[in-house]
Design an enzyme around this catalytic site. Structure first.
Site, PDB file in Angstrom:
ATOM      1  N   CYS A  73       5.927   3.514  -1.948  1.00 17.99           N
ATOM      2  CA  CYS A  73       7.345   3.263  -2.169  1.00 17.99           C
ATOM      3  C   CYS A  73       8.140   4.572  -2.023  1.00 17.99           C
ATOM      4  CB  CYS A  73       7.555   2.569  -3.517  1.00 17.99           C
ATOM      5  SG  CYS A  73       9.177   1.783  -3.682  1.00 17.99           S
ATOM      6  N   HIS A 161       3.788  -1.945  -3.575  1.00 21.52           N
ATOM      7  CA  HIS A 161       2.992  -1.407  -4.689  1.00 21.52           C
ATOM      8  C   HIS A 161       1.616  -2.074  -4.703  1.00 21.52           C
ATOM      9  CE1 HIS A 161       6.029   1.067  -6.687  1.00 21.52           C
ATOM     10  NE2 HIS A 161       6.877   0.205  -6.156  1.00 21.52           N
ATOM     11  N   GLU A 163      -0.824  -1.321  -6.456  1.00 22.61           N
ATOM     12  CA  GLU A 163      -1.426  -1.213  -7.785  1.00 22.61           C
ATOM     13  C   GLU A 163      -1.077  -2.371  -8.721  1.00 22.61           C
ATOM     14  OE1 GLU A 163       2.529   1.023  -8.089  1.00 22.61           O
ATOM     15  OE2 GLU A 163       1.024   0.623  -6.562  1.00 22.61           O
TER      16      GLU A 163
END
Length: 185
Positions: A73, A161, A163
């Site tokens: 990002c 993202h 994660e």
């Protein structure tokens, strides 16, 4: 054991990036972005997301190292801006569930996700033009450049993202980055 430092740009998910790497057996350190990059020993670096480019500290200095770098990002945007690309406001705005089309199935970071993958991404800001040496590796109907790679310099970026649980196959992105770091060390 592979060692990857997550450079903390004060994003809300940064601790999850460190956790995802640790879950893969990586020795993952969380390092504040104001720490001198010469003091950080690692096989690779993740430039985390964050709220503001002005708060990215010394993150850009990691691009001068010989180890692989993954920008997530804001981290991707920082790579683009520092190396001659451009960043601007996204038309879509905030967080959304997005289908990313993988445009290079040979890419070492995200090629294994081809032909497409569902991700959780913020599009408040996004890369508008690629820096020299980079290729677009992912696109969507809300963002022209969802991912980019410069395999010659081992620099990679994703707008989304990997994660967070909302991203399908996010762990695979971290596995692929771990493999890139192992192969380059």
């Amino acid at each position: 054991m592979t060692r990857i430092a997550v450079i903390d740009n004060h994003g809300q998910f940064t601790h999850l990036e460190q956790r995802a790497l640790r879950d893969l057996g990586v020795d993952a350190d969380l390092v504040d972005n104001d720490v001198d990059p010469d003091e950080v020993e690692a096989d690779g670096f993740v430039l985390s997301g964050g709220p503001d480019m002005d708060r990215a500290g010394r993150s850009a200095e990691y691009l001068d190292r010989d180890e692989p770098v993954l920008g997530i990002c804001l981290g991707m945007q920082l790579i683009a801006e520092e190396l001659g690309g451009s960043v601007g406001a996204g038309e879509y705005g905030g967080y959304a569930d997005v289908t990313v089309e993988i445009t290079d199935d040979e890419d070492p970071l995200i090629g294994s996700l081809a032909p497409d993958t569902r991700v959780w991404a913020s599009h408040a800001d996004e890369v508008k033009t690629l820096p020299e040496g980079f290729s677009r590796t992912g696109t969507s109907d809300v963002c022209g450049i969802e991912a980019m790679s410069d395999t010659d310099r081992n620099l990679y970026g994703v707008q989304w993202h990997p994660e967070v649980i909302h991203t399908e196959r996010g762990e695979e992105v971290f596995e692929n980055f771990r493999d890139i770091c192992e192969q380059s060390s």
